[in-house]
Motif scaffolding. Structure first.
Motif: not given
Ligand code: HCR
Length: 381
Positions: A199-226
């Motif tokens: 009864g005490s929910p909290y969030i953990e982030l998982t998987d990967t998200s991206y920030i792709q720029s039109s200049s071609g630069w790319l950030s790949t962000i991986e999320y992990k928990g404990r």
């Protein structure tokens, strides 16, 4: 002990709620939950989390080149995660169930100009009720920055946790000094809501998200928990690579709710341990009748004061009024008109940029285009 954070009188309704979500997949927000888990805040307020550190947003405009701009966008993005995913735990003790916005619900606000950072404005509209979809537009005109996005969720249940796949994306547009523009497509992490059983929910982030720029630069962000990169919760590792490169030029690691640093040089990258700045909104009686805090005022008061009978009666009033509206529209053969956004079946910016980053799926997405027709909020303009 199961349900240890649940008030004794609500244990059976919490057990029934868990049973329902365990065999359920779809729109969680429409389910009735026990009072202790209700939040008095509507989901239309959530896009404000994108800009509670306005100086990091405005600093994107001061980048010296494309590489620097990608790093500044990443720093700002990582610094929003604490607000987006842990602020209910901080203010209310656990993740809570937000108010389910009605179609057409609005939320407007701004962060005033301070120390030359320019004013940042926020406009949000609930563009769909079933499934819930929230469209938002955040802009800092004087710095030439605009973030347009929409947010929806698909939920499922797995091994005692609620899994939330975020649907939608955001596009950041940066006006350049030479008159051109750089765009960034931002995708969103997957969420796992743990602690349900207690009864005490909290969030953990998982998987990967991206920030792709039109200049071609790319950030790949991986999320992990404990227990992954280290024994700690809320870990991330972000790799920033140059156009077309297969290896990263920069790698940043740390905890998205506290600090992170450059993995090679140990130079600090993000630090969100200092207070954030909440959005300023107009006083309730000066708000439009569709603005979130005015629309839900009686329900929110009931939840805050523990008067759940009033909260539930006022909530039913709003829901019944909505049902009647939909019936009237059907009878008249009309449809609800969005006020500040226009739905487009395709987002050409998204579709162009995901061709550069093949890991981003799906390859096409719809979008809600902001109509730039929101009156000024407050008196600081
Ligand atoms: C999943 C969630 C509604 C959606 C919320 C989103 C994904 C909305 C977009 C924001 O940018 C980030 C964000 C943060 C929230 O953590 C997430 C909510 C958490 C719970 C809520 C469910 C619909 C309610 C589940 C009920 C539980 C707490 C028992």
């Amino acid at each position: 002990e199961a349900g240890q954070a649940v008030p004794a009188s609500q244990k059976s309704s919490w057990a029934a709620f868990i049973k329902t979500i365990a065999s359920f997949s779809g729109d969680l927000s429409s389910l009735t939950a026990p009072p202790f888990i209700l939040s008095p805040i509507s989901l239309t307020e959530f896009p404000a989390y994108w800009c509670e550190r306005p100086e990091l947003f405005s600093a994107i405009a001061d980048a010296k080149d494309e590489e620097d701009r990608s790093l500044r966008v990443l720093r700002w993005f990582i610094s929003t995660l604490k607000g987006q995913y842990t602020s209910r735990n901080e203010s209310m003790g656990s993740e809570k169930k937000p108010l389910n916005p009605v179609l057409g619900e609005l939320f407007f606000g701004y962060w005033p100009d301070k120390n030359g950072r320019g004013q940042t404005d926020l406009a949000v509209e609930q563009v769909s009720h079933h499934p819930p979809i929230t469209a938002y537009y955040i802009s800092n005109k004087s710095k030439g920055l605009a973030l347009q996005g929409h947010s929806a969720q698909k939920t499922s249940f797995s091994s005692g946790s609620i899994i939330v796949k975020q649907i939608g994306h955001a596009v950041l547009t940066v006006k350049l000094p030479d008159g051109g523009e750089e765009r960034f497509v931002i995708t969103l992490p997957k969420l796992r809501i743990d602690g349900i059983w207690y009864g005490s929910p909290y969030i953990e982030l998982t998987d990967t998200s991206y920030i792709q720029s039109s200049s071609g630069w790319l950030s790949t962000i991986e999320y992990k928990g404990r227990g992954y990169f280290s024994g700690k919760s809320h870990q991330f590792k972000a790799s920033v690579s140059a156009p077309g490169a297969s290896s990263a030029t920069h790698v940043f690691e740390g905890l998205w709710h506290t600090t992170s640093k450059d993995s090679k040089t140990n130079v600090p990258f993000t630090d969100v341990t200092c207070p954030k700045e909440e959005v300023t909104v107009a006083p309730i009686d000066a708000q439009d009748e569709w603005e979130s805090r005015r629309l839900w005022a009686a329900v929110a008061r009931g939840i805050r004061e523990g008067d759940f009978e009033t909260a539930s009666r006022e909530k039913s009033k709003i829901e019944n009024e909505q049902r009647q509206r939909r019936r009237d529209e059907q009878a008249a053969g009309t449809r609800w008109e969005l006020r500040h956004f226009r739905h487009l079946d395709n987002d050409p910016v998204y579709e162009k940029l995901v061709k550069i980053c093949k890991s981003i799926t799906p390859s096409t997405e719809d979008t809600y285009e902001f109509l730039c027709n929101v009156p000024p909020v407050g008196n600081e303009k």
